[in-house]
Design a protein around this motif. Sequence first.
Motif, PDB file in Angstrom:
ATOM      1  N   THR A   1       0.852  -1.193   0.000  1.00  0.00           N
ATOM      2  CA  THR A   1       0.000   0.000   0.000  1.00  0.00           C
ATOM      3  C   THR A   1       0.886   1.241   0.000  1.00  0.00           C
ATOM      4  O   THR A   1       1.966   1.239   0.593  1.00  0.00           O
TER       5      THR A   1
ATOM      6  N   TRP B   1       0.970   5.509   0.613  1.00  0.00           N
ATOM      7  CA  TRP B   1       0.355   6.722   1.153  1.00  0.00           C
ATOM      8  C   TRP B   1       1.076   7.925   0.558  1.00  0.00           C
ATOM      9  O   TRP B   1       2.317   7.902   0.424  1.00  0.00           O
TER      10      TRP B   1
ATOM     11  N   GLY C   1      -8.027  -0.348   0.542  1.00  0.00           N
ATOM     12  CA  GLY C   1      -9.450  -0.309   0.223  1.00  0.00           C
ATOM     13  C   GLY C   1      -9.664  -0.836  -1.179  1.00  0.00           C
ATOM     14  O   GLY C   1      -8.961  -1.749  -1.624  1.00  0.00           O
ATOM     15  N   ASP C   2     -10.627  -0.262  -1.895  1.00  0.00           N
ATOM     16  CA  ASP C   2     -10.927  -0.675  -3.260  1.00  0.00           C
ATOM     17  C   ASP C   2      -9.709  -0.457  -4.144  1.00  0.00           C
ATOM     18  O   ASP C   2      -9.217   0.668  -4.291  1.00  0.00           O
TER      19      ASP C   2
ATOM     20  N   ASP D   1      -9.598   2.325  -6.701  1.00  0.00           N
ATOM     21  CA  ASP D   1      -9.563   3.718  -6.241  1.00  0.00           C
ATOM     22  C   ASP D   1      -8.164   4.057  -5.737  1.00  0.00           C
ATOM     23  O   ASP D   1      -7.736   3.583  -4.692  1.00  0.00           O
ATOM     24  N   TRP D   2      -7.459   4.894  -6.471  1.00  0.00           N
ATOM     25  CA  TRP D   2      -6.106   5.235  -6.029  1.00  0.00           C
ATOM     26  C   TRP D   2      -6.059   6.654  -5.439  1.00  0.00           C
ATOM     27  O   TRP D   2      -5.018   7.271  -5.357  1.00  0.00           O
ATOM     28  N   ASP D   3      -7.233   7.103  -4.951  1.00  0.00           N
ATOM     29  CA  ASP D   3      -7.294   8.397  -4.282  1.00  0.00           C
ATOM     30  C   ASP D   3      -8.152   8.290  -3.026  1.00  0.00           C
ATOM     31  O   ASP D   3      -9.072   9.063  -2.807  1.00  0.00           O
ATOM     32  N   GLN D   4      -7.839   7.315  -2.181  1.00  0.00           N
ATOM     33  CA  GLN D   4      -8.614   7.071  -0.970  1.00  0.00           C
ATOM     34  C   GLN D   4      -8.159   7.991   0.156  1.00  0.00           C
ATOM     35  O   GLN D   4      -6.963   8.180   0.361  1.00  0.00           O
TER      36      GLN D   4
ATOM     37  N   SER E   1      -7.070   8.840   3.753  1.00  0.00           N
ATOM     38  CA  SER E   1      -6.416   8.034   4.773  1.00  0.00           C
ATOM     39  C   SER E   1      -5.934   8.962   5.886  1.00  0.00           C
ATOM     40  O   SER E   1      -6.362  10.113   5.980  1.00  0.00           O
TER      41      SER E   1
ATOM     42  N   ARG F   1      -3.463  10.537   1.443  1.00  0.00           N
ATOM     43  CA  ARG F   1      -4.277   9.730   0.541  1.00  0.00           C
ATOM     44  C   ARG F   1      -3.568   8.382   0.385  1.00  0.00           C
ATOM     45  O   ARG F   1      -2.364   8.269   0.612  1.00  0.00           O
TER      46      ARG F   1
ATOM     47  N   TRP G   1      -3.457   4.311  -1.768  1.00  0.00           N
ATOM     48  CA  TRP G   1      -3.926   3.417  -2.818  1.00  0.00           C
ATOM     49  C   TRP G   1      -3.205   2.076  -2.727  1.00  0.00           C
ATOM     50  O   TRP G   1      -2.107   1.971  -2.184  1.00  0.00           O
ATOM     51  N   THR G   2      -3.862   1.052  -3.264  1.00  0.00           N
ATOM     52  CA  THR G   2      -3.327  -0.305  -3.289  1.00  0.00           C
ATOM     53  C   THR G   2      -2.451  -0.478  -4.527  1.00  0.00           C
ATOM     54  O   THR G   2      -2.870  -0.128  -5.637  1.00  0.00           O
TER      55      THR G   2
END
Length: 393
Positions: free
Chosen positions: A184, A186, A237-238, A241-244, A246, A273, A275-276
Amino acid sequence: MRAAHILVAGGGIAGLASALALGRRRHRVDLFEQAVAFSEIGAGIQLGPNVVHRLQALGVWEPLMRIAAKPEALVVRSAVHGGEIARLPLGNAMLRSYGAPYLCAHRADVHGLLLAAVRSSGAVTLNTGTRITDAVARAGAVCVASTGVRAWEGDALVGADGLWSVVRARVTGDASPPRETGHTAWRALVAQSALPASLRSTQISVWLGPRLHAVAYPVRRGEALNVVVLAEAAPAGDAHDWDQASSLSALQAATGRTDASLQALLDAMPAWRAWTLCDRPPLSGPEQMAGERVALVGDAAHPMLPYLAQGAGMAIEDGVALAAALDGCGAEAVPERLERYARARWQRNAQVQARARRNGEIFHATGLMRFGRDTALRWLGPRLLDVPWLYGA
């Protein structure tokens, strides 16, 4: 012989670079972006000399220099104790070695300058609110279905539709999703003026720790600092979605405490922010990049981990190489020219994919491997950190 009519699926950096390069070669281009307006999110990107050369060839050198930062050095530190492990001079050293500088920029700024160049070229029609849903190549043309009210037909289709590409399956026959890596990322962005002097930077700083690393570098002419932390942690998360949204607490739950100087920088970020990270295996042949009248560029062809900082770079290289392969090409010669493009690009992209994966293992090493890495970097730092096969091509 008429110029080819090229359809480009995707209005990100890969699609815009491809459209701009094709338009400069006098092809007629229709570009399709699923959003109703062009925009780009995300963090900073690093632009090695290999990428800067391609952007110069696309005629965007002057606007690039207005939005980029020129870091002085790459400095590797320990995320555990903060001590310097190795250093690679950038600035004039890169210019002397490779004929172009090493730059850092915000992804949205690079996207914006490419979009401005495409709009001013006069060779590209931009179609927003239009998502490509299917494509069929047949003798003499490729037919494309979209979310709009009409179907489209052209001499070739370029799949620049990213990690979750629809076009990819039309080339490879494989509709499987990309692999979630278990890593992940950040990211945060802050104005340098909002930081205490001790945290401001004109260089690329990398901190290496067990199962994690962090990177910070200037963007936007040096006025902002981009910070990214990458850790072997459960997906944020999803994966789409690479703009979660956090938080620092979520980051710290994955990484634990770090060296005091790095921790001070992380504490100073106004927001995070996440993303996975996903990728695919390195390319195994040219047939994974082009077939019949369809070609792939960027993440649609070869998504890769960010551990060599070349995802956007390879997409831009692809676009320039694709246009070169199609130079002077009429509609009838498109399939052979796309094969030529794929043969010229697949091995380099595969090498970068594999090296990025390997770098992730090295950056996040533990135990004896970590000790050996740090020892090698102390003795051979500049030689190990420089990448002539990549930057000089």
